[in-house]
Motif scaffolding. Sequence first.
Motif, mmCIF file in Angstrom:
data_model
loop_
_atom_site.group_PDB
_atom_site.id
_atom_site.type_symbol
_atom_site.label_atom_id
_atom_site.label_comp_id
_atom_site.label_asym_id
_atom_site.label_seq_id
_atom_site.Cartn_x
_atom_site.Cartn_y
_atom_site.Cartn_z
ATOM 1 N N VAL A 1 0.875 -1.170 0.000
ATOM 2 C CA VAL A 1 0.000 0.000 0.000
ATOM 3 C C VAL A 1 0.911 1.218 0.000
ATOM 4 O O VAL A 1 1.671 1.443 0.944
ATOM 5 N N ILE A 2 0.843 1.984 -1.086
ATOM 6 C CA ILE A 2 1.734 3.128 -1.279
ATOM 7 C C ILE A 2 0.945 4.424 -1.074
ATOM 8 O O ILE A 2 -0.061 4.665 -1.733
ATOM 9 N N LEU A 3 1.428 5.236 -0.166
ATOM 10 C CA LEU A 3 0.866 6.555 0.095
ATOM 11 C C LEU A 3 1.618 7.543 -0.779
ATOM 12 O O LEU A 3 2.843 7.634 -0.685
ATOM 13 N N GLU B 1 1.344 23.078 -2.521
ATOM 14 C CA GLU B 1 1.964 24.276 -1.954
ATOM 15 C C GLU B 1 3.263 23.880 -1.266
ATOM 16 O O GLU B 1 3.387 22.806 -0.714
ATOM 17 N N GLY B 2 4.226 24.787 -1.296
ATOM 18 C CA GLY B 2 5.481 24.546 -0.588
ATOM 19 C C GLY B 2 6.607 24.152 -1.517
ATOM 20 O O GLY B 2 6.473 24.146 -2.734
ATOM 21 N N ASP B 3 7.731 23.780 -0.904
ATOM 22 C CA ASP B 3 8.957 23.466 -1.633
ATOM 23 C C ASP B 3 9.218 21.962 -1.689
ATOM 24 O O ASP B 3 10.338 21.516 -1.480
ATOM 25 N N LEU B 4 8.203 21.175 -1.962
ATOM 26 C CA LEU B 4 8.345 19.722 -1.967
ATOM 27 C C LEU B 4 8.159 19.153 -3.362
ATOM 28 O O LEU B 4 7.467 19.717 -4.193
ATOM 29 N N ASP B 5 8.767 17.997 -3.563
ATOM 30 C CA ASP B 5 8.514 17.195 -4.751
ATOM 31 C C ASP B 5 7.540 16.097 -4.352
ATOM 32 O O ASP B 5 7.259 15.883 -3.161
ATOM 33 N N LEU B 6 7.054 15.354 -5.321
ATOM 34 C CA LEU B 6 6.201 14.212 -5.076
ATOM 35 C C LEU B 6 6.928 13.262 -4.123
ATOM 36 O O LEU B 6 8.123 13.014 -4.284
ATOM 37 N N MET B 7 6.228 12.769 -3.105
ATOM 38 C CA MET B 7 6.838 11.862 -2.128
ATOM 39 C C MET B 7 6.007 10.590 -2.041
ATOM 40 O O MET B 7 4.798 10.616 -2.226
ATOM 41 N N TYR B 8 6.692 9.477 -1.729
ATOM 42 C CA TYR B 8 6.039 8.185 -1.600
ATOM 43 C C TYR B 8 6.390 7.572 -0.251
ATOM 44 O O TYR B 8 7.540 7.628 0.188
ATOM 45 N N PHE B 9 5.394 6.953 0.381
ATOM 46 C CA PHE B 9 5.590 6.234 1.628
ATOM 47 C C PHE B 9 4.929 4.871 1.514
ATOM 48 O O PHE B 9 3.850 4.738 0.929
ATOM 49 N N LEU B 10 5.558 3.865 2.098
ATOM 50 C CA LEU B 10 4.974 2.538 2.214
ATOM 51 C C LEU B 10 4.180 2.513 3.510
ATOM 52 O O LEU B 10 4.712 2.883 4.563
ATOM 53 N N LEU C 1 9.840 6.107 0.839
ATOM 54 C CA LEU C 1 10.359 5.390 -0.314
ATOM 55 C C LEU C 1 11.103 6.368 -1.218
ATOM 56 O O LEU C 1 10.899 7.582 -1.121
ATOM 57 N N ASN C 2 11.928 5.852 -2.110
ATOM 58 C CA ASN C 2 12.613 6.736 -3.054
ATOM 59 C C ASN C 2 11.645 7.146 -4.163
ATOM 60 O O ASN C 2 10.478 6.745 -4.167
ATOM 61 N N ASN C 3 12.121 7.924 -5.121
ATOM 62 C CA ASN C 3 11.234 8.453 -6.164
ATOM 63 C C ASN C 3 10.764 7.389 -7.162
ATOM 64 O O ASN C 3 9.916 7.665 -7.999
ATOM 65 N N ARG C 4 11.285 6.163 -7.064
ATOM 66 C CA ARG C 4 10.819 5.048 -7.898
ATOM 67 C C ARG C 4 9.910 4.111 -7.095
ATOM 68 O O ARG C 4 9.650 2.994 -7.496
ATOM 69 N N GLN C 5 9.473 4.572 -5.926
ATOM 70 C CA GLN C 5 8.605 3.831 -5.017
ATOM 71 C C GLN C 5 9.254 2.561 -4.484
ATOM 72 O O GLN C 5 8.589 1.555 -4.244
#
Length: 182
Positions: free
Chosen positions: A137-139, A145-154, A164-168
């Motif tokens: 299950v990947i969040l 808004e803000g200074d973030l890139d797309l992020m992934y969490f298990l 997780l890294n940018n390749r999930q």
Amino acid sequence: MKAIIAIFVLFSCTFGLQQAQAQTGKSYEDWLKESRSGGKSAAKKTTVKGKTAAASAEKKAPAPAMAPPNGTFRGKFACSDCQEIRTELILTRNSKDTNGIFTIKQMHVGKPAENNIVTGSGKWILARGNKHNPEAVILQLIPTEGDLDLMYFLQVSDTEVKLLNNRQEEISDAKNYSLRKL
């Protein structure tokens, strides 16, 4: 202007595909195959010692269902140019579905005060499966808004998510990348 519109359209299509895939509960590869075949199941039955793969899959115990993440999660991440990154992630679910909104605050300990805090907010969705685990299950945090890139969490459990890294994929060093629910 055309470039901005093209990026927006690409992002919208990608976001829409990820949401559709997340709602089906299938791995991305299975979902993509099925959507390309016009809704027909692309999975082939294979024989396993005289039985079909579907019959042998029924004998396996289903993975325990986790509640969609909700609440405040905190933890410390490793940092290459500071002592550590103290992270607080607040996830709020929409009442209608399992998706929601998030806010995140990261303090880079050991950096000068003028640039040691990064904040952001946006939408989050759940997706099923990644390259190494079709049941994961990947969040997905999609900042608006803000200074973030797309992020992934298990989603490890109802009370823990792991960066997780940018390749999930899971980050492959011995350092801790987990956030725990308060």
